[in-house]
Design a protein around this motif. Structure first.
Motif, PDB file in Angstrom:
ATOM      1  N   LYS A  37      14.575  -5.095 -38.848  1.00  0.00           N
ATOM      2  CA  LYS A  37      15.495  -5.687 -37.870  1.00  0.00           C
ATOM      3  C   LYS A  37      16.926  -5.503 -38.348  1.00  0.00           C
ATOM      4  CE  LYS A  37      15.778 -10.238 -37.618  1.00  0.00           C
ATOM      5  NZ  LYS A  37      15.378 -11.622 -37.263  1.00  0.00           N
ATOM      6  N   ARG A  38      17.804  -5.035 -37.480  1.00  0.00           N
ATOM      7  CA  ARG A  38      19.214  -4.848 -37.836  1.00  0.00           C
ATOM      8  C   ARG A  38      20.134  -5.672 -36.941  1.00  0.00           C
ATOM      9  NH1 ARG A  38      20.033  -0.754 -41.447  1.00  0.00           N
ATOM     10  NH2 ARG A  38      18.180   0.478 -41.929  1.00  0.00           N
ATOM     11  N   GLU A  39      19.564  -6.411 -36.008  1.00  0.00           N
ATOM     12  CA  GLU A  39      20.378  -7.251 -35.124  1.00  0.00           C
ATOM     13  C   GLU A  39      19.686  -8.601 -34.958  1.00  0.00           C
ATOM     14  OE1 GLU A  39      21.137  -5.354 -31.415  1.00  0.00           O
ATOM     15  OE2 GLU A  39      22.030  -3.549 -32.319  1.00  0.00           O
ATOM     16  N   LEU A  40      20.452  -9.674 -34.991  1.00  0.00           N
ATOM     17  CA  LEU A  40      19.884 -10.996 -34.784  1.00  0.00           C
ATOM     18  C   LEU A  40      19.507 -11.185 -33.316  1.00  0.00           C
ATOM     19  CD1 LEU A  40      22.236 -13.244 -36.962  1.00  0.00           C
ATOM     20  CD2 LEU A  40      20.030 -12.245 -37.562  1.00  0.00           C
ATOM     21  N   THR A  41      18.415 -11.903 -33.080  1.00  0.00           N
ATOM     22  CA  THR A  41      17.961 -12.183 -31.727  1.00  0.00           C
ATOM     23  C   THR A  41      18.610 -13.465 -31.215  1.00  0.00           C
ATOM     24  OG1 THR A  41      16.094 -13.561 -32.395  1.00  0.00           O
ATOM     25  CG2 THR A  41      15.730 -11.159 -32.327  1.00  0.00           C
ATOM     26  N   SER A  42      18.438 -13.736 -29.926  1.00  0.00           N
ATOM     27  CA  SER A  42      18.952 -14.978 -29.341  1.00  0.00           C
ATOM     28  C   SER A  42      18.281 -16.193 -29.974  1.00  0.00           C
ATOM     29  CB  SER A  42      18.732 -14.974 -27.827  1.00  0.00           C
ATOM     30  OG  SER A  42      19.502 -13.974 -27.212  1.00  0.00           O
ATOM     31  N   VAL A  43      16.993 -16.092 -30.294  1.00  0.00           N
ATOM     32  CA  VAL A  43      16.292 -17.197 -30.959  1.00  0.00           C
ATOM     33  C   VAL A  43      16.865 -17.419 -32.360  1.00  0.00           C
ATOM     34  CG1 VAL A  43      14.070 -17.978 -31.868  1.00  0.00           C
ATOM     35  CG2 VAL A  43      14.172 -16.899 -29.616  1.00  0.00           C
ATOM     36  N   ASP A  44      17.146 -16.322 -33.076  1.00  0.00           N
ATOM     37  CA  ASP A  44      17.765 -16.441 -34.396  1.00  0.00           C
ATOM     38  C   ASP A  44      19.073 -17.219 -34.306  1.00  0.00           C
ATOM     39  OD1 ASP A  44      15.730 -14.911 -35.498  1.00  0.00           O
ATOM     40  OD2 ASP A  44      16.862 -13.042 -35.381  1.00  0.00           O
ATOM     41  N   LEU A  50       8.161 -12.185 -19.578  1.00  0.00           N
ATOM     42  CA  LEU A  50       8.818 -13.086 -20.527  1.00  0.00           C
ATOM     43  C   LEU A  50       9.979 -12.375 -21.239  1.00  0.00           C
ATOM     44  CD1 LEU A  50       5.717 -14.788 -22.180  1.00  0.00           C
ATOM     45  CD2 LEU A  50       7.341 -15.860 -20.612  1.00  0.00           C
ATOM     46  N   ALA A  51       9.801 -11.105 -21.533  1.00  0.00           N
ATOM     47  CA  ALA A  51      10.831 -10.360 -22.267  1.00  0.00           C
ATOM     48  C   ALA A  51      12.067 -10.128 -21.425  1.00  0.00           C
ATOM     49  CB  ALA A  51      10.266  -9.023 -22.750  1.00  0.00           C
ATOM     50  N   THR A  52      11.896  -9.819 -20.139  1.00  0.00           N
ATOM     51  CA  THR A  52      13.040  -9.437 -19.295  1.00  0.00           C
ATOM     52  C   THR A  52      13.494 -10.551 -18.363  1.00  0.00           C
ATOM     53  OG1 THR A  52      11.521  -8.444 -17.670  1.00  0.00           O
ATOM     54  CG2 THR A  52      12.397  -7.009 -19.402  1.00  0.00           C
ATOM     55  N   GLN A  53      12.578 -11.089 -17.565  1.00  0.00           N
ATOM     56  CA  GLN A  53      12.961 -12.116 -16.601  1.00  0.00           C
ATOM     57  C   GLN A  53      13.347 -13.430 -17.278  1.00  0.00           C
ATOM     58  OE1 GLN A  53      13.244 -11.440 -13.264  1.00  0.00           O
ATOM     59  NE2 GLN A  53      12.820  -9.362 -13.946  1.00  0.00           N
ATOM     60  N   LEU A  54      12.693 -13.740 -18.406  1.00  0.00           N
ATOM     61  CA  LEU A  54      12.982 -14.986 -19.137  1.00  0.00           C
ATOM     62  C   LEU A  54      13.883 -14.735 -20.345  1.00  0.00           C
ATOM     63  CD1 LEU A  54      11.825 -17.791 -18.274  1.00  0.00           C
ATOM     64  CD2 LEU A  54      10.571 -15.871 -17.303  1.00  0.00           C
ATOM     65  N   ASN A  55      14.262 -13.463 -20.573  1.00  0.00           N
ATOM     66  CA  ASN A  55      15.254 -13.107 -21.600  1.00  0.00           C
ATOM     67  C   ASN A  55      14.822 -13.389 -23.039  1.00  0.00           C
ATOM     68  OD1 ASN A  55      17.090 -12.306 -19.555  1.00  0.00           O
ATOM     69  ND2 ASN A  55      17.705 -14.434 -19.265  1.00  0.00           N
ATOM     70  N   PHE A  56      13.532 -13.352 -23.352  1.00  0.00           N
ATOM     71  CA  PHE A  56      13.089 -13.599 -24.712  1.00  0.00           C
ATOM     72  C   PHE A  56      13.093 -12.349 -25.582  1.00  0.00           C
ATOM     73  CE2 PHE A  56      11.185 -17.681 -23.275  1.00  0.00           C
ATOM     74  CZ  PHE A  56      11.673 -18.481 -24.296  1.00  0.00           C
ATOM     75  N   PHE A 112      26.706 -19.102 -26.843  1.00  0.00           N
ATOM     76  CA  PHE A 112      26.984 -19.064 -25.407  1.00  0.00           C
ATOM     77  C   PHE A 112      25.688 -18.834 -24.647  1.00  0.00           C
ATOM     78  CE2 PHE A 112      27.958 -16.417 -21.633  1.00  0.00           C
ATOM     79  CZ  PHE A 112      28.645 -17.375 -20.896  1.00  0.00           C
ATOM     80  N   GLU A 113      25.327 -19.847 -23.818  1.00  0.00           N
ATOM     81  CA  GLU A 113      24.082 -19.786 -23.055  1.00  0.00           C
ATOM     82  C   GLU A 113      22.942 -19.412 -24.011  1.00  0.00           C
ATOM     83  OE1 GLU A 113      23.948 -20.842 -20.063  1.00  0.00           O
ATOM     84  OE2 GLU A 113      26.067 -20.941 -19.592  1.00  0.00           O
ATOM     85  N   PHE A 114      22.146 -18.406 -23.658  1.00  0.00           N
ATOM     86  CA  PHE A 114      21.099 -17.906 -24.559  1.00  0.00           C
ATOM     87  C   PHE A 114      21.432 -16.473 -24.947  1.00  0.00           C
ATOM     88  CE2 PHE A 114      16.581 -16.473 -25.373  1.00  0.00           C
ATOM     89  CZ  PHE A 114      16.357 -17.322 -26.451  1.00  0.00           C
ATOM     90  N   ASP A 115      22.738 -16.154 -24.852  1.00  0.00           N
ATOM     91  CA  ASP A 115      23.177 -14.799 -25.135  1.00  0.00           C
ATOM     92  C   ASP A 115      23.435 -14.643 -26.628  1.00  0.00           C
ATOM     93  OD1 ASP A 115      23.894 -12.191 -24.581  1.00  0.00           O
ATOM     94  OD2 ASP A 115      25.120 -12.757 -22.852  1.00  0.00           O
ATOM     95  N   ARG A 116      23.613 -13.400 -27.050  1.00  0.00           N
ATOM     96  CA  ARG A 116      23.897 -13.133 -28.463  1.00  0.00           C
ATOM     97  C   ARG A 116      25.408 -13.175 -28.688  1.00  0.00           C
ATOM     98  NH1 ARG A 116      20.890  -7.775 -29.878  1.00  0.00           N
ATOM     99  NH2 ARG A 116      21.236  -7.358 -27.679  1.00  0.00           N
ATOM    100  N   ILE A 117      25.954 -14.351 -28.424  1.00  0.00           N
ATOM    101  CA  ILE A 117      27.387 -14.601 -28.588  1.00  0.00           C
ATOM    102  C   ILE A 117      27.561 -15.932 -29.309  1.00  0.00           C
ATOM    103  CG2 ILE A 117      29.578 -15.032 -27.422  1.00  0.00           C
ATOM    104  CD1 ILE A 117      28.653 -13.308 -25.132  1.00  0.00           C
ATOM    105  N   LEU A 118      28.359 -15.934 -30.365  1.00  0.00           N
ATOM    106  CA  LEU A 118      28.691 -17.154 -31.091  1.00  0.00           C
ATOM    107  C   LEU A 118      30.180 -17.446 -30.940  1.00  0.00           C
ATOM    108  CD1 LEU A 118      26.742 -16.722 -34.465  1.00  0.00           C
ATOM    109  CD2 LEU A 118      26.068 -18.080 -32.473  1.00  0.00           C
ATOM    110  N   GLU A 119      30.499 -18.724 -30.761  1.00  0.00           N
ATOM    111  CA  GLU A 119      31.890 -19.147 -30.649  1.00  0.00           C
ATOM    112  C   GLU A 119      32.207 -20.126 -31.783  1.00  0.00           C
ATOM    113  OE1 GLU A 119      34.817 -21.660 -27.648  1.00  0.00           O
ATOM    114  OE2 GLU A 119      33.023 -20.681 -26.839  1.00  0.00           O
TER     115      GLU A 119
END
Length: 718
Positions: free
Chosen positions: A4-11, A189-195, A99-106
């Protein structure tokens, strides 16, 4: 499996809670390594020194690291790091949110003189934007100009469109998303629910639902089980009930123990492949050895440290040569950002001055509005009644009332509209005070522009130094050049491609070489059009322009500017290609049309002196004598990667480019913004070349975008 080279939204949802434990820590210093790794050094009075690392390049991560693993401080800090130090030194870390469940940190930092937000985008190309408390962008690592959003210095930061947050979705919303799908459960689950793929599979496993079950065959029992699994995951993330694991790919040696240790043993022979906030049944089913950790942050620290050690163990033979291209590209990106900031400051300052001048131009009307409000307030008239009186005046056609856009009693302001400009006025002051406030703001913005101008000069010096070092490194070896074989090379299949760049004097303009090897240049702006007409039109050249307004001054060069002018017979094929270039980079393309009319004249037919009584706009020219018209010239643009004699992106009419590039992609007017289309072409090129790093170095999305017409485009399907 690939690491893995990118953190997930769950991470991110898991680590936000752990990072929050450092609230109140004070910032000591900020560092920037390269153009994608940011380090913040903090002091936590309960826990001691804290090192926060944010990386937004090929690896995308954000976590704390052990002080002994912090890279040495770089030499001269770049402008971005200096800006952060000025804004953050001594500031308190006030918290971090996803931000939301996106891969964005503020990240939020507070100091007596204001709030600073660092917004980290861990998706796509990656980005770090620094804003003030009102989300005005101070600076960013990458500028973003899309139809959907803009991130540039001086503008308000725009988050991407919100996506469904599966951790907070209601049961009704969950059912609706599932029912709308036409694929299987795991893909839904992967696309419609964004997991995403991994956690979609994990949820199916935890719920006991077959992954490949068609959504049409899933009933209430499956929905209940899946929603229950999601709910339990959400509760664990909200409460911080984590049990982190580091997963390895077994190298065939001794079995690793699930008990493991969290000491980050660097002698471990296994290759790390994942770090997760919870044990994953999916990984356990695959038999991946695991190591338990007390915190997710420490697991991430060990994971990316070991990943870096693993990457270093496999040296790239091309790394013996310094990556001059990456350094040069970084300086060029910084210059683009600084130039954008300067243009933004100029526009903002000019807008403030125009508003102030409007107040004086409509002095009587503005004074009447302000006097009316002040007298009403002196009589203790409520703000609501004042607003009602203006509304009544508008109905009666009173000019002053019609100019009032709104009244804000809480702020004590009146907003007026004068010649389509909305201006907020302090109702307690007169016209002069309000105009002076606008002039003061214009002066403040102009001072910011001066600082940006000084910074851009420093960056230009750094860019020139990098280019000089590259030239010194790559002084040609004549013997090697003579020994080169002329045999055909399969450039696309070569595992490692040499980089040989050569920047011409024309690179900052639009340009291409015709199939007959004549150079064609065109302006990117009115300023460049003006420069081309004044400096680069020589006897023997052909000058072309579209009949449509808004297009580049296009010059088909008979000779190089350094050569003496002479009569040259320019073939019709080159003139036709130059005409296609002129029409493609004009408003014809931007308007979504596929053809336009172009005229051609000789160099001695154009002049910067207008006819009597006429006026020439910047970049314009007068034409004397007859024009040759090429009616209904079709648009056409092709972008390609050239591998010899130089490695670079080229672009222009397909007939010219296809013979000079190793591989090409044709575009036509479409709906994708320049940046989006550039990224699509970049991804396609990376798939075509075996050496993906070569594409990244010579054909980044920014370089590709350089050759795309203004307006929307799309790739022409074969």
């Amino acid at each position: 499996m690939d690491p893995k080279r990118e953190l997930t939204s769950v991470d991110l949802a898991a680590l936000v809670r752990e990072l929050g434990a450092h609230e109140g820590a004070k910032v000591d210093k900020a560092y920037l390594y390269g153009d994608d790794l940011l380090r913040l050094k903090l002091r936590d009075f309960d826990r001691g020194r804290v090192e926060l690392i944010v990386e937004v390049g090929e690896v995308k991560r954000a976590h704390t690291v052990a002080p002994e693993r912090v890279p040495d401080a770089p030499g001269r800090p770049p402008q971005f790091a200096m800006m952060l130090r000025n804004r953050l030194s001594g500031a308190d870390f006030a918290g971090v949110e996803q931000f939301e469940f996106d891969r964005i940190l503020e990240f939020v930092f507070e100091r007596d003189d204001g709030v600073t937000r660092i917004i980290v985008e861990l998706f796509g190309q990656g980005n770090v934007a620094v804003t003030d408390g009102e989300y005005e962008v101070i600076d960013c690592l990458e500028t973003v100009r899309l139809e959907s959003r803009t991130v540039v210095p001086g503008s308000r930061y725009e988050f991407p469109d919100s996506r469904l947050n599966p951790l907070t979705v209601s049961r009704e919303g969950f059912d609706a998303r599932m029912d709308d799908s036409d694929t299987d459960v795991v893909r839904t689950l992967a696309t419609q629910l964004n997991f995403g793929g991994l956690y979609a599979e994990e949820l199916c496993t935890r719920a006991g639902v077959e992954k490949t079950m068609d959504i049409a065959d899933a009933g209430d029992a499956e929905y209940d089980a899946l929603y229950g699994a999601i709910d339990r995951l959400a509760i664990d993330l909200r409460t911080g009930n984590v049990d982190p694991r580091l997963y390895f790919e077994d190298d065939g040696g001794e079995d690793a123990s699930d008990e493991g240790t969290s000491d980050g043993d660097e002698e471990s022979p296994e290759r790390v492949v994942d770090a997760t906030p919870f044990p994953l049944e999916e990984h356990e089913r695959e038999g991946l050895p695991a190591e338990a950790y007390d915190s997710f942050l420490s697991a991430l620290d060990d994971y990316f440290h070991r990943l870096e050690l693993g990457d270093e163990a496999e040296p790239d033979p091309t790394d013996t040569r310094p990556d001059f291209e990456e350094e040069i590209a970084k300086h060029e990106r910084i210059i683009d950002q600084q130039q954008g900031a300067i243009e933004g400051f100029e526009e903002q300052a000019e807008a403030e001055r125009e508003r102030a001048e409007l107040l004086y131009a409509r002095y009587g009307l503005v004074d009447e509005i302000l006097t009316t409000v002040r007298r009403a307030r002196e009589e203790d008239t409520p703000w609501e009644e004042i607003e009602a009186r203006f509304a009544e005046g508008r109905e009666r056609g009173i000019d002053a009332a019609e100019a009032v856009e709104s009244v804000d009693g809480e702020a004590g302001t009146v907003t007026v509209e004068l010649e389509d400009e909305r201006i907020e006025l302090d109702a307690s002051e007169g016209v002069e005070h309000n105009a002076d406030r606008l002039y003061t703001e214009a002066k403040r913005v102009a001072e910011k522009k001066e600082g940006a101008l000084a910074a851009i000069e420093d960056t230009r010096e750094d860019l020139a130094a990098a280019k000089r070092r590259r030239e010194e490194w790559e002084e040609p070896d004549e013997e090697e050049a003579d020994d080169e074989e002329d045999e055909e090379r399969d450039w696309l299949s070569m595992p490692s491609l040499p980089i040989r760049e050569n920047e011409g004097w024309y690179d900052r303009f639009r340009w291409f070489h015709t199939s007959d090897d004549f150079l064609v240049i065109g302006g990117r702006s009115a300023d460049q059009n003006e420069e081309i007409v004044k400096k680069y039109v020589d006897p023997g050249d052909k000058v072309l322009h579209t009949q449509a307004h808004g297009g580049p001054v296009t010059v088909l060069k008979a000779t190089d500017p350094s050569e003496a002018a002479r009569d040259v017979d320019i073939p019709d094929s080159s003139i036709e290609q130059a005409a296609q270039f002129a029409v493609s980079y004009s408003s014809v393309w931007k308007d979504g049309r596929f053809a336009g009319d172009v005229y051609v004249v000789d160099a001695d037919q154009i002049s910067k002196t207008p006819e009597s009584g006429e006026y020439l706009e910047k970049g314009g020219f007068a034409v004397r004598g007859d024009r040759r018209y090429l009616d209904d010239t079709p648009v056409g643009v092709c972008v390609g990667i050239q591998c010899e004699p130089y490695t670079r992106v080229v672009g222009g009419p397909p007939e010219a480019i296809e013979g000079k590039a190793e591989t090409t992609i044709e575009v036509e007017p479409g709906r994708f913004a320049q940046a989006d289309c550039g990224k699509r072409i970049y991804r396609e090129f990376r798939e075509r070349f075996e050496d993906e790093s070569f594409v990244r170095k010579v054909a980044s999305p920014d370089r590709i975008q350089h050759f795309l017409p203004p307006g929307g485009s799309r790739i022409v399907e074969d």
